[in-house]
Design a protein around this motif. Sequence first.
Motif, PDB file in Angstrom:
ATOM      1  N   ALA A  38       0.827  -1.201   0.000  1.00  0.00           N
ATOM      2  CA  ALA A  38       0.000   0.000   0.000  1.00  0.00           C
ATOM      3  C   ALA A  38       0.863   1.254   0.000  1.00  0.00           C
ATOM      4  O   ALA A  38       0.608   2.219  -0.740  1.00  0.00           O
ATOM      5  N   GLU A  39       1.896   1.246   0.828  1.00  0.00           N
ATOM      6  CA  GLU A  39       2.808   2.391   0.866  1.00  0.00           C
ATOM      7  C   GLU A  39       3.483   2.578  -0.490  1.00  0.00           C
ATOM      8  O   GLU A  39       3.583   3.705  -1.001  1.00  0.00           O
ATOM      9  N   ALA A  40       3.933   1.486  -1.101  1.00  0.00           N
ATOM     10  CA  ALA A  40       4.597   1.569  -2.400  1.00  0.00           C
ATOM     11  C   ALA A  40       3.660   2.110  -3.470  1.00  0.00           C
ATOM     12  O   ALA A  40       4.090   2.775  -4.417  1.00  0.00           O
ATOM     13  N   GLY A  41       2.357   1.830  -3.311  1.00  0.00           N
ATOM     14  CA  GLY A  41       1.376   2.314  -4.277  1.00  0.00           C
ATOM     15  C   GLY A  41       0.945   3.745  -4.062  1.00  0.00           C
ATOM     16  O   GLY A  41       0.183   4.286  -4.869  1.00  0.00           O
ATOM     17  N   GLY A  42       1.391   4.359  -2.970  1.00  0.00           N
ATOM     18  CA  GLY A  42       1.077   5.766  -2.745  1.00  0.00           C
ATOM     19  C   GLY A  42       0.103   6.048  -1.625  1.00  0.00           C
ATOM     20  O   GLY A  42      -0.335   7.195  -1.465  1.00  0.00           O
ATOM     21  N   ALA A  43      -0.260   5.050  -0.831  1.00  0.00           N
ATOM     22  CA  ALA A  43      -1.179   5.282   0.284  1.00  0.00           C
ATOM     23  C   ALA A  43      -0.566   6.255   1.287  1.00  0.00           C
ATOM     24  O   ALA A  43       0.635   6.238   1.547  1.00  0.00           O
ATOM     25  N   ALA A  44      -1.424   7.085   1.868  1.00  0.00           N
ATOM     26  CA  ALA A  44      -0.970   8.067   2.850  1.00  0.00           C
ATOM     27  C   ALA A  44      -0.906   7.486   4.249  1.00  0.00           C
ATOM     28  O   ALA A  44      -0.221   8.023   5.131  1.00  0.00           O
ATOM     29  N   ALA A  45      -1.644   6.378   4.487  1.00  0.00           N
ATOM     30  CA  ALA A  45      -1.669   5.727   5.790  1.00  0.00           C
ATOM     31  C   ALA A  45      -2.251   4.331   5.592  1.00  0.00           C
ATOM     32  O   ALA A  45      -2.807   4.026   4.535  1.00  0.00           O
ATOM     33  N   VAL A  46      -2.106   3.505   6.620  1.00  0.00           N
ATOM     34  CA  VAL A  46      -2.705   2.167   6.586  1.00  0.00           C
ATOM     35  C   VAL A  46      -3.515   1.972   7.859  1.00  0.00           C
ATOM     36  O   VAL A  46      -3.240   2.585   8.891  1.00  0.00           O
ATOM     37  N   ARG A  47      -4.514   1.119   7.750  1.00  0.00           N
ATOM     38  CA  ARG A  47      -5.389   0.809   8.886  1.00  0.00           C
ATOM     39  C   ARG A  47      -5.293  -0.693   9.134  1.00  0.00           C
ATOM     40  O   ARG A  47      -5.585  -1.487   8.241  1.00  0.00           O
ATOM     41  N   VAL A  48      -4.847  -1.085  10.340  1.00  0.00           N
ATOM     42  CA  VAL A  48      -4.611  -2.502  10.613  1.00  0.00           C
ATOM     43  C   VAL A  48      -5.196  -2.908  11.954  1.00  0.00           C
ATOM     44  O   VAL A  48      -5.404  -2.076  12.843  1.00  0.00           O
ATOM     45  N   ASN A  49      -5.429  -4.208  12.081  1.00  0.00           N
ATOM     46  CA  ASN A  49      -6.121  -4.773  13.234  1.00  0.00           C
ATOM     47  C   ASN A  49      -5.171  -5.549  14.135  1.00  0.00           C
ATOM     48  O   ASN A  49      -4.362  -6.341  13.657  1.00  0.00           O
ATOM     49  N   GLU A  50      -5.295  -5.322  15.433  1.00  0.00           N
ATOM     50  CA  GLU A  50      -4.613  -6.036  16.519  1.00  0.00           C
ATOM     51  C   GLU A  50      -3.202  -5.476  16.792  1.00  0.00           C
ATOM     52  O   GLU A  50      -2.465  -5.117  15.875  1.00  0.00           O
ATOM     53  N   PRO A  51      -2.850  -5.419  18.077  1.00  0.00           N
ATOM     54  CA  PRO A  51      -1.566  -4.825  18.464  1.00  0.00           C
ATOM     55  C   PRO A  51      -0.354  -5.457  17.805  1.00  0.00           C
ATOM     56  O   PRO A  51       0.589  -4.744  17.424  1.00  0.00           O
ATOM     57  N   GLU A  52      -0.335  -6.779  17.665  1.00  0.00           N
ATOM     58  CA  GLU A  52       0.822  -7.431  17.054  1.00  0.00           C
ATOM     59  C   GLU A  52       1.049  -6.944  15.633  1.00  0.00           C
ATOM     60  O   GLU A  52       2.193  -6.666  15.230  1.00  0.00           O
ATOM     61  N   THR A  79     -12.223  -1.967  18.915  1.00  0.00           N
ATOM     62  CA  THR A  79     -11.561  -1.289  20.042  1.00  0.00           C
ATOM     63  C   THR A  79     -12.606  -0.960  21.111  1.00  0.00           C
ATOM     64  O   THR A  79     -12.901   0.208  21.385  1.00  0.00           O
ATOM     65  N   PRO A  80     -13.166  -1.980  21.757  1.00  0.00           N
ATOM     66  CA  PRO A  80     -14.326  -1.770  22.606  1.00  0.00           C
ATOM     67  C   PRO A  80     -14.057  -1.149  23.972  1.00  0.00           C
ATOM     68  O   PRO A  80     -14.978  -0.623  24.597  1.00  0.00           O
ATOM     69  N   THR A  81     -12.808  -1.208  24.447  1.00  0.00           N
ATOM     70  CA  THR A  81     -12.527  -0.699  25.792  1.00  0.00           C
ATOM     71  C   THR A  81     -11.269   0.162  25.796  1.00  0.00           C
ATOM     72  O   THR A  81     -10.469   0.151  24.859  1.00  0.00           O
ATOM     73  N   VAL A  82     -11.088   0.874  26.888  1.00  0.00           N
ATOM     74  CA  VAL A  82      -9.874   1.669  27.071  1.00  0.00           C
ATOM     75  C   VAL A  82      -8.638   0.772  27.053  1.00  0.00           C
ATOM     76  O   VAL A  82      -7.588   1.139  26.498  1.00  0.00           O
ATOM     77  N   ARG A  83      -8.759  -0.407  27.620  1.00  0.00           N
ATOM     78  CA  ARG A  83      -7.621  -1.352  27.624  1.00  0.00           C
ATOM     79  C   ARG A  83      -7.183  -1.674  26.203  1.00  0.00           C
ATOM     80  O   ARG A  83      -5.981  -1.671  25.898  1.00  0.00           O
ATOM     81  N   HIS A  84      -8.129  -1.973  25.339  1.00  0.00           N
ATOM     82  CA  HIS A  84      -7.802  -2.258  23.942  1.00  0.00           C
ATOM     83  C   HIS A  84      -7.127  -1.047  23.288  1.00  0.00           C
ATOM     84  O   HIS A  84      -6.136  -1.186  22.562  1.00  0.00           O
ATOM     85  N   ALA A  85      -7.664   0.124  23.552  1.00  0.00           N
ATOM     86  CA  ALA A  85      -7.133   1.337  22.927  1.00  0.00           C
ATOM     87  C   ALA A  85      -5.698   1.603  23.349  1.00  0.00           C
ATOM     88  O   ALA A  85      -4.837   1.914  22.513  1.00  0.00           O
TER      89      ALA A  85
END
Length: 224
Positions: A38-52, A79-85
């Motif tokens: 995505a970055e190589a294609g010109g994306a300004a940011a990425v959105r991904v799931n889970e801390p790892e 991201t249902p709780t403050v802990r997750h956030a």
Amino acid sequence: MTLPLADSLKGRLIVSCQAPPGDPMRQTDTLVRMTRAAEAGGAAAVRVNEPEVVAAAVAAVDVPVIGLWKDGDTGVYITPTVRHALALVEAGAAVVAADATARPRPDGSTFAELVEAVHAAGALVMADVSTFDEGRAAAAQGADFVGTTLSGYVPGTPRQTAPDLALVADLAAAIPVPVIAEGRIATPQQAAQALAAGALSVVVGTAITAPTALTRAFVAGLTS
């Protein structure tokens, strides 16, 4: 921090690099390769799931990482709780995306409390909403960005096959924080329409990073 990041996202694409449970693509290395592509294609940011995956993506790309943590598949699970956030902030997310709908959160907290905790930890918040009233409330509670992510996916909101450009336009005209268009954006033309409707930037996921879902669509088209 909001303004410089908003400036870097203005008029540009954010790519959602995720895969559902059980999908062959749901491997950290594979998802990180998606972010690099995505970055190589010109994306300004990425959105991904889970801390790892957030931590691995932060180490792999130079664009901002919007992190979320899907826990479950019903009710408030993005991201249902403050802990997750806070776990996402610790993993390096520049922005934490969280459900900001009117539904109760599983730990009894409020969206405003999540925003306060994320800001205190040094990151920004993207509110994922499904309606105009939710978007307006999220902005009032301190969200840095409001996304139309959940429009059509929450019980009681109209089911749609196309992006909710009306919601994008209504929010962009009414709230003081940037609106990010997300949800069912399947073509470059629709992405451009979202910008024209007033979105700061556009998130595209399935149309770019979901080969299993795209294959199913083609198979269904050939057999219908």
